[in-house]
Scaffold this motif. Structure first.
Motif, short mmCIF file in Angstrom:
data_model
loop_
_atom_site.label_atom_id
_atom_site.label_comp_id
_atom_site.label_asym_id
_atom_site.label_seq_id
_atom_site.Cartn_x
_atom_site.Cartn_y
_atom_site.Cartn_z
N PRO A 59 2.78 2.72 -11.15
CA PRO A 59 3.40 3.87 -10.47
C PRO A 59 2.53 4.33 -9.31
O PRO A 59 1.31 4.35 -9.40
CB PRO A 59 3.48 4.94 -11.58
CG PRO A 59 2.39 4.57 -12.52
CD PRO A 59 2.30 3.07 -12.50
N LEU A 60 3.18 4.71 -8.22
CA LEU A 60 2.46 5.09 -7.02
C LEU A 60 2.58 6.57 -6.68
O LEU A 60 1.93 7.05 -5.76
CB LEU A 60 2.94 4.25 -5.83
CG LEU A 60 2.72 2.75 -5.96
CD1 LEU A 60 3.32 2.03 -4.76
CD2 LEU A 60 1.24 2.42 -6.09
N ASP A 61 3.46 7.29 -7.41
CA ASP A 61 3.59 8.72 -7.15
C ASP A 61 4.06 9.42 -8.42
O ASP A 61 4.34 8.78 -9.45
CB ASP A 61 4.55 9.00 -5.98
CG ASP A 61 5.92 8.36 -6.17
OD1 ASP A 61 6.52 8.55 -7.26
OD2 ASP A 61 6.40 7.67 -5.26
N ALA A 62 4.14 10.75 -8.36
CA ALA A 62 4.45 11.55 -9.54
C ALA A 62 5.84 11.24 -10.10
O ALA A 62 6.04 11.17 -11.31
CB ALA A 62 4.34 13.03 -9.20
N ILE A 297 3.03 -7.65 -4.15
CA ILE A 297 4.41 -7.22 -3.99
C ILE A 297 5.18 -7.60 -5.25
O ILE A 297 5.05 -8.73 -5.75
CB ILE A 297 5.06 -7.87 -2.75
CG1 ILE A 297 4.27 -7.47 -1.48
CG2 ILE A 297 6.52 -7.46 -2.61
CD1 ILE A 297 4.68 -8.22 -0.24
N PHE A 298 5.97 -6.67 -5.79
CA PHE A 298 6.63 -6.88 -7.08
C PHE A 298 8.14 -6.98 -6.91
O PHE A 298 8.78 -6.06 -6.39
CB PHE A 298 6.30 -5.72 -8.03
CG PHE A 298 4.85 -5.67 -8.43
CD1 PHE A 298 4.41 -6.29 -9.59
CD2 PHE A 298 3.93 -5.01 -7.64
CE1 PHE A 298 3.07 -6.25 -9.96
CE2 PHE A 298 2.58 -4.96 -8.00
CZ PHE A 298 2.16 -5.58 -9.16
N GLY A 299 8.72 -8.10 -7.34
CA GLY A 299 10.16 -8.28 -7.39
C GLY A 299 10.59 -8.33 -8.84
O GLY A 299 10.37 -9.33 -9.53
N GLY A 525 3.99 0.76 -0.15
CA GLY A 525 2.98 1.71 -0.56
C GLY A 525 3.57 3.00 -1.09
O GLY A 525 4.79 3.14 -1.26
N PRO A 526 2.69 3.97 -1.37
CA PRO A 526 3.15 5.26 -1.91
C PRO A 526 4.13 5.93 -0.95
O PRO A 526 3.98 5.88 0.26
CB PRO A 526 1.85 6.08 -2.02
CG PRO A 526 0.76 5.07 -2.04
CD PRO A 526 1.23 3.93 -1.22
N ARG A 527 5.13 6.59 -1.54
CA ARG A 527 6.11 7.30 -0.73
C ARG A 527 5.66 8.73 -0.49
O ARG A 527 4.98 9.33 -1.33
CB ARG A 527 7.47 7.30 -1.45
CG ARG A 527 8.05 5.90 -1.65
CD ARG A 527 9.20 5.95 -2.61
NE ARG A 527 8.77 6.46 -3.90
CZ ARG A 527 9.59 6.95 -4.81
NH1 ARG A 527 10.87 7.02 -4.56
NH2 ARG A 527 9.11 7.39 -5.96
N GLY A 528 6.06 9.28 0.62
CA GLY A 528 5.75 10.67 0.92
C GLY A 528 6.56 11.63 0.09
O GLY A 528 7.50 11.24 -0.62
N LEU A 529 6.21 12.89 0.18
CA LEU A 529 6.88 13.92 -0.60
C LEU A 529 8.37 13.99 -0.28
O LEU A 529 9.21 14.16 -1.18
CB LEU A 529 6.21 15.27 -0.33
CG LEU A 529 6.75 16.47 -1.11
CD1 LEU A 529 6.62 16.25 -2.61
CD2 LEU A 529 6.02 17.74 -0.69
#
Length: 580
Positions: A59-62, A297-299, A525-529
């Motif tokens: 996981p890259l974000d909340a 990279i994950f598929g 990458g991580p996504r913004g808010l």
């Protein structure tokens, strides 16, 4: 009385601001925890709980953490890798509960445990379950130095079984006729919808897969427990189930709870360190992840068209989203190689070809290494064949080089329900896609012709990527599914192993120093808010939570079946292979 537009908009804004504040506070708490995360006492015992499902990508974000079905496999592998390099960790205790992952990913965990043991760290497994078949969990536990069972343990060592559903009779009762064309005598996916039992080619494939996987399990348990392989096969026939029976035949070393295990192993005074604490230890503090940059990279899931900008945790192998990530990796001069992780049984033929072409273009700039998880079959193998090298676990399901077209003919169902349907066409083949009536002879011949043309393209793509003749690919194809171990022997893959082996192979292909542990850069990458809030408003969180309640196979089957009822050409494996 209707609410005013202004007040409605104000309520929406208040909700968005509230969500933003919650996510912001969670992020600040996470940063604070990470900053204090490396306070691990000397002579510690790392306790890792393994059970249920595992995510493929970290996981890259909340929002992703909240919707996750379980811990991510790469994160678990990293904790074991850190423990091998961490002099403060004296031993690792694996508390193993009922697992819901494939045997290839269990082998990946076994590989990590064996590397940990070779580094001199003691590994103890505690089987904590009551189940009707503990073969999967015992296979993982047998990679440890010792195996303990909790009081009340119940888990027959019963072997493996594959179940294959056939819906042909069900559809007949509804008045639905399943029309299909396929290339490859082993391409038996349409039989799930059109037949009442396994065809002989399908039965041959599945028996071969079961024989090969069973042999791997027997060898692994025999080696781990110091038993002869013939003795392990005898034990499967007897199916020992209780703790006393396990101990009597040499499958376990004792009965104890967690505290008692530590006392018995002379670790009673050691400090227990749990997963949620150890995960905060920065690998760079241990000399890991500080070398050149490699993209991961994950598929994961059915291969579909579209999806540009899609969340990396949408659990679909979306062609646009993955293509964008691959192109970003190709253009980033700091990224020296790419590892594309595939956990997919295939999907859309068009999307598979799109991904194949992108992988080929990236390969011209820097090495692309495929890491196969539980499955990289049909469309999944199509994509993989374009890479510089392919790495698979012995139990990975791969190959299935073939194609089919399937659609239901609903005219019989319409008659039963009293529904009238008329189709007016301009062109003799326009009705193929409508789905009311069975194929005419001319329509069937035309459909067969373009299905054969796409199979030939599949052969040519694999031949081009793997550097072999189309005749050789066809000999290994015809829809046949291979275990990774057999695929290596036939040249369909290049090496056995998991993500660790794939990263090592990528280092080699890029000419990097093997002594430096590469930094892994996860793309997208991580996504913004804003993107997280957008996903929340679209309901992605609720979908993720539902997949924690509904068995994961049902959504996967429904998404794959959607390709079929829409009349799309698909590269899918025979059935949805599920071996228990």
């Amino acid at each position: 009385m209707l609410p005013r537009v202004g007040s409605f908009r104000g309520e929406i804004m208040r909700r968005i601001i509230t969500i933003a504040l919650v996510l912001g506070v969670a992020a600040m708490i996470g940063i604070a925890l990470l900053r204090t995360g490396s306070q691990i006492p000397e002579q510690s015992v790392l306790v890792l709980e393994l059970g249920g499902q595992l995510e493929e990508a970290p996981p890259l974000d909340a929002l992703q953490r909240l919707s996750a079905r379980g811990p991510a496999l790469p994160t678990l592998l990293l904790q074991l890798e850190k423990a091998a390099a961490d002099t403060r960790v004296q031993a690792v205790l694996l508390q193993i509960r009922a697992l819901d992952i494939g045997y290839a990913r269990i082998q990946e965990l076994r590989d990590a445990v064996m590397r940990l043991r070779r580094a001199g760290t003691v590994v103890i497994a505690l089987l904590d379950l009551a189940t009707l078949n503990a073969t999967r969990e015992l296979y993982l536990a047998s990679s440890a130095d010792k195996i303990y069972l909790v009081p009340g343990f119940l888990g027959p060592f019963a072997g493996i079984a594959g179940q294959y559903l056939h819906l042909g009779g069900f559809f007949e009762k509804l008045g639905v006729q399943i029309e299909y064309e396929r290339v490859g005598k082993y391409k038996s996916a349409p039989e799930m919808f059109a037949a009442r039992e396994l065809s002989e080619p399908a039965r041959e494939i599945f028996n071969n897969l079961l024989d090969g996987l069973f042999a791997q399990i027997v060898t692994g348990i025999a080696t781990g427990r110091g038993l002869e392989a013939t003795r392990v096969r005898e034990l499967v026939e007897a199916a020992p189930s209780t703790a006393d029976e396990y101990i009597a035949v040499g499958l376990a070393d004792g009965v104890a709870d967690l505290k008692q295990v530590l006392e018995l192993e002379g670790l009673g005074e050691a400090e227990e360190v749990r997963w949620d604490v150890y995960v905060r230890v920065d690998p760079r503090d241990l000399g890991l992840r500080s070398g050149p940059r490699i993209a991961l990279i994950f598929g994961d899931g059915p291969i579909t068209q579209g999806g540009r900008g899609l969340s990396p945790r949408a659990r679909a192998f979306a062609a646009d989203s993955i293509s964008e990530a691959l192109e970003d990796a190709a253009e980033d001069e700091d990224i020296l190689a790419v590892v594309l992780r595939i956990n997919s049984g295939g999907g859309s033929a068009l999307a598979s070809d799109q991904l194949w072409r992108v992988v080929q273009r990236v390969r011209e700039k820097k090495p692309v290494v495929i890491s196969m998880a539980d499955a990289a079959a049909s469309g999944g193998y199509y994509v993989a064949s374009a890479a510089t090298a392919i790495v698979a676990e012995p139990a990975t399901l791969t190959g299935s080089i073939g194609i089919f077209f399937l659609r239901p003919a609903l005219s019989g169902l319409y008659r039963k329900l009293g529904i009238g349907s008329e189709v007016l066409t301009r062109g003799p083949y326009a009705e193929i896609a409508v789905g009311d009536k069975p194929f005419t002879a001319a329509q069937r011949e035309r459909t067969s012709r373009f299905v054969r043309a796409l199979y030939q393209e599949f052969l040519e793509r694999v031949a081009s990527g793997r550097g072999v003749s189309t005749e050789e690919v066809d000999r290994l194809g015809q829809g046949r599914v291979w275990l990774g171990e057999s695929a290596l022997a036939h040249g369909l893959v290049d090496e056995l192993g998991g993500l660790h082996a794939a990263v090592t192979r990528a280092q080699h292909e890029a000419g990097l120093d093997p002594e430096l542990d590469p930094e892994r850069v996860i793309l997208p990458g991580p996504r913004g808010l804003v993107n997280q809030l957008s996903d929340l408003m679209r309901g992605e969180l609720s979908r993720g939570l539902m997949e924690r309640i509904i068995p994961v196979r049902l959504p996967l089957i429904l998404r794959s079946a959607a390709l079929l009822v829409e009349g799309e050409l698909a590269y899918l494996p025979p059935y949805w292979l599920e071996i228990h």
